[in-house]
Write an enzyme that holds these catalytic residues in place. Sequence first.
Site, PDB file in Angstrom:
ATOM      1  CG  ASN A 165     -55.761 -31.604  -8.822  1.00 52.04           C
ATOM      2  OD1 ASN A 165     -55.632 -32.799  -8.642  1.00 52.04           O
ATOM      3  ND2 ASN A 165     -55.395 -30.702  -7.933  1.00 52.04           N
ATOM      4  CB  THR A 204     -46.758 -37.295  -9.983  1.00 57.75           C
ATOM      5  OG1 THR A 204     -47.351 -37.164  -8.676  1.00 57.75           O
ATOM      6  CG2 THR A 204     -46.559 -38.776 -10.282  1.00 57.75           C
ATOM      7  CD  GLU A 231     -51.933 -31.868  -7.309  1.00 55.05           C
ATOM      8  OE1 GLU A 231     -53.153 -31.714  -7.484  1.00 55.05           O
ATOM      9  OE2 GLU A 231     -51.271 -32.751  -7.871  1.00 55.05           O
ATOM     10  CE  LYS A 268     -46.818 -39.394  -6.319  1.00 50.91           C
ATOM     11  NZ  LYS A 268     -48.293 -39.242  -6.667  1.00 50.91           N
ATOM     12  CB  THR A 313     -53.281 -39.304  -3.869  1.00 43.28           C
ATOM     13  OG1 THR A 313     -54.677 -39.237  -3.748  1.00 43.28           O
ATOM     14  CG2 THR A 313     -52.938 -39.700  -5.281  1.00 43.28           C
TER      15      THR A 313
END
Length: 390
Positions: A385, A153, A266, A175, A186
């Site tokens: 995000n 993603t 991220e 992932k 996650t």
Amino acid sequence: MTVTTPRGFRAAGVAAGLKASGAADVALVVNDGPDATVAGVFTANRVKAAPVLWTQQVVRGGVVRAVVLNSGGANACTGPAGFQDTHATAEHTAAALTGSSPRRRLGAGEVAVCSTGLIGERLPMPKLLPGVRSAIRGLSRDGGAAAAEAIMTTDTRPKTTVAKGAGFTVGGMAKGAGMLAPAMATMLCVLTTDAVAGPEALDAALRAATRLTFDRIDSDGCMSTNDTVLLLASGASGVEPTEVELATAVTAACHDLAQQLIADAEGATKQIAIEVVGAAGEGDAVEVGRSVARNNLVKTALFGNDPNWGRILAAVGTTAAVFEPDEVDVAVNGIWVCRGGAAAEDRSKVDLTGRDVTIRIDLHAGADAATIWTNDLSHAYVHENSAYST
């Protein structure tokens, strides 16, 4: 070096149009046997996505011959219709695989389903199901890399691994790049092995590995609705490892993938290991490490290259762990900036110019220890995000 490295597995990754970018978004992993045993660990979030609810039921049956995964949509918080979409995906996959190999009939109850992407939106089934058929046509022993790319993603790179045992192999793909929090992260993860192992042995090995790896990475304290880790065994090596041998190989694979997840968090500019020693119990060490890992003041200080030990000590103080505040020592990248709960070596000696950071906290309360891995928080985290996804 992925899920198709162990014998007995094929995989594929294709673009079905679920992602607006046109990138690959449907992956398939097939266990050709001779065995098809499975174990799974899932999110502890009470809000569970439809594919998690489905796959939990499937794993309880102890047999999984195929895993279909999609990015581009989480199928979470989609109600009964979302669960029907997951069921339909499993039925379609089973029927299509049976059609491609009529001698081996598959039932929907032997197909695990995993999804990742935006929460609250139904999956476009007219695109997903043809994507599954395309993936079946593309199945190969070399398809593991393509499958790993199809589940990405906000990941910047695919995450794969291989660990060798005594005559058997464990492979894996994962992932995850945000909302990484314990229980688990996650993430989606598929592990494969050509070892001979029953569901109970796989479950013991996977839970032991997860406890020490995926459960100890914490990027931003946010827990997903879709977390799934599956371990499939084909038995194709003919080797039945001991409990310790299997757990060691599975843990090695999980550790490698967990570190890749944190490295790709991220917006991260630092990869941080929080080592807690001298704890009265392992639970205390984990609680302290997790508290520091989730502390935004600590994480933003490290982003600014500031070894602010006061923020670390304050985070330790929010826990129920056994310790005396005036006995705690803290080191950052080997410099003991805090001794006995007070200032020690000059903090200007701490070099934070690199990516890797180690925080060592000695509670002086016992003999147990644990390590939690996290990352800093930068301006880029807010940007990445802006679209809420799993």
